[in-house]
Design an enzyme around this catalytic site. Structure first.
Site, PDB file in Angstrom:
ATOM      1  N   HIS A   1       0.819  -1.077  -0.064  1.00  0.00           N
ATOM      2  CA  HIS A   1       0.110   0.006   0.004  1.00  0.00           C
ATOM      3  C   HIS A   1       0.983   1.317   0.132  1.00  0.00           C
ATOM      4  O   HIS A   1       2.137   1.090   0.165  1.00  0.00           O
ATOM      5  CB  HIS A   1      -0.623   0.131   1.307  1.00  0.00           C
TER       6      HIS A   1
ATOM      7  N   GLU B   1       2.646  -1.088   4.418  1.00  0.00           N
ATOM      8  CA  GLU B   1       2.373   0.325   4.038  1.00  0.00           C
ATOM      9  C   GLU B   1       3.594   1.218   3.764  1.00  0.00           C
ATOM     10  O   GLU B   1       4.466   1.308   4.753  1.00  0.00           O
ATOM     11  CB  GLU B   1       1.448   1.318   5.051  1.00  0.00           C
TER      12      GLU B   1
ATOM     13  N   HIS C   1      -2.360  -3.133  -3.227  1.00  0.00           N
ATOM     14  CA  HIS C   1      -3.941  -2.996  -2.831  1.00  0.00           C
ATOM     15  C   HIS C   1      -4.671  -2.765  -4.157  1.00  0.00           C
ATOM     16  O   HIS C   1      -5.739  -3.303  -4.272  1.00  0.00           O
ATOM     17  CB  HIS C   1      -3.947  -1.542  -1.929  1.00  0.00           C
TER      18      HIS C   1
ATOM     19  N   ASP D   1      -3.516   2.467  -4.858  1.00  0.00           N
ATOM     20  CA  ASP D   1      -2.339   2.171  -4.385  1.00  0.00           C
ATOM     21  C   ASP D   1      -1.730   1.037  -4.579  1.00  0.00           C
ATOM     22  O   ASP D   1      -2.397  -0.111  -4.502  1.00  0.00           O
ATOM     23  CB  ASP D   1      -2.112   2.676  -2.641  1.00  0.00           C
TER      24      ASP D   1
END
Ligand SMILES: [Zn+2]
Length: 169
Positions: free
Chosen positions: A26, A108, A144, A154
């Site tokens: 992400h 992330e 994602h 993303d």
């Protein structure tokens, strides 16, 4: 690779007997386009102040988390132990299976769809993935946007998939 451990309250158990098989990449920036502040941490820790920025009013109530966050300088922070289920993918599917949170690990990268990721971020991501492969066996790796197409964009067009795939081959 600097590593901090923080414990998000946003997690639960994976389904009984579930095998981890996927890494989901992400990007996130809070506020959008700004880096280095405390707000991603606040979001994952359930402490985001809805009054701190106009955008936060929309998202402050979300109970979300990711197993890992990689800052722009490559710092790695673990919010949820990989054995547990973090809440990062939402409605999603991969290879015909729904609910990717059940069987995936979320990473992330602090960043945005319209800006390149940093060199240290790739180094940390690749080292992290190698370590996870040692623990859990080889995992698929997807964005994602791959598991939630049409809903999520993303990690975006700047993410260097060939580099990551070849490093992990
Ligand atoms: Zn995402």
């Amino acid at each position: 690779m600097i590593r901090e451990v923080r414990r998000s309250p946003h997690f639960d158990d994976r389904p009984e007997g579930e095998k981890i098989s996927l890494l989901v990449v992400h990007n996130i920036a809070l506020p959008p386009g700004e880096y280095g502040g405390p707000y991603i941490d606040d979001l994952f820790m359930g402490k985001l102040d809805p009054a701190a920025h106009p955008y936060f009013a929309e998202i402050a109530g979300l109970r979300v988390s990711s197993h890992y966050l990689i800052r722009r300088d490559g710092t790695l922070i673990e919010y949820v132990p990989p054995e547990k289920r973090a809440w990062h993918a939402g409605a999603s599917s991969w290879k015909g299976r729904e609910r990717c949170n059940d069987f995936s690990i979320g990473v992330e990268l602090e960043g945005s769809d319209d800006v390149p990721f940093s060199e240290p971020q790739y180094e940390t991501l690749i080292a992290l993935a190698r370590g996870l492969y040692e623990r859990f066996g080889r995992l698929d790796i997807a964005g994602h946007s791959d598991v939630a197409p049409g809903r999520k964009t993303d990690p975006g067009p700047w993410f260097d998939w060939p580099r990551v795939h070849s490093a992990l081959a």
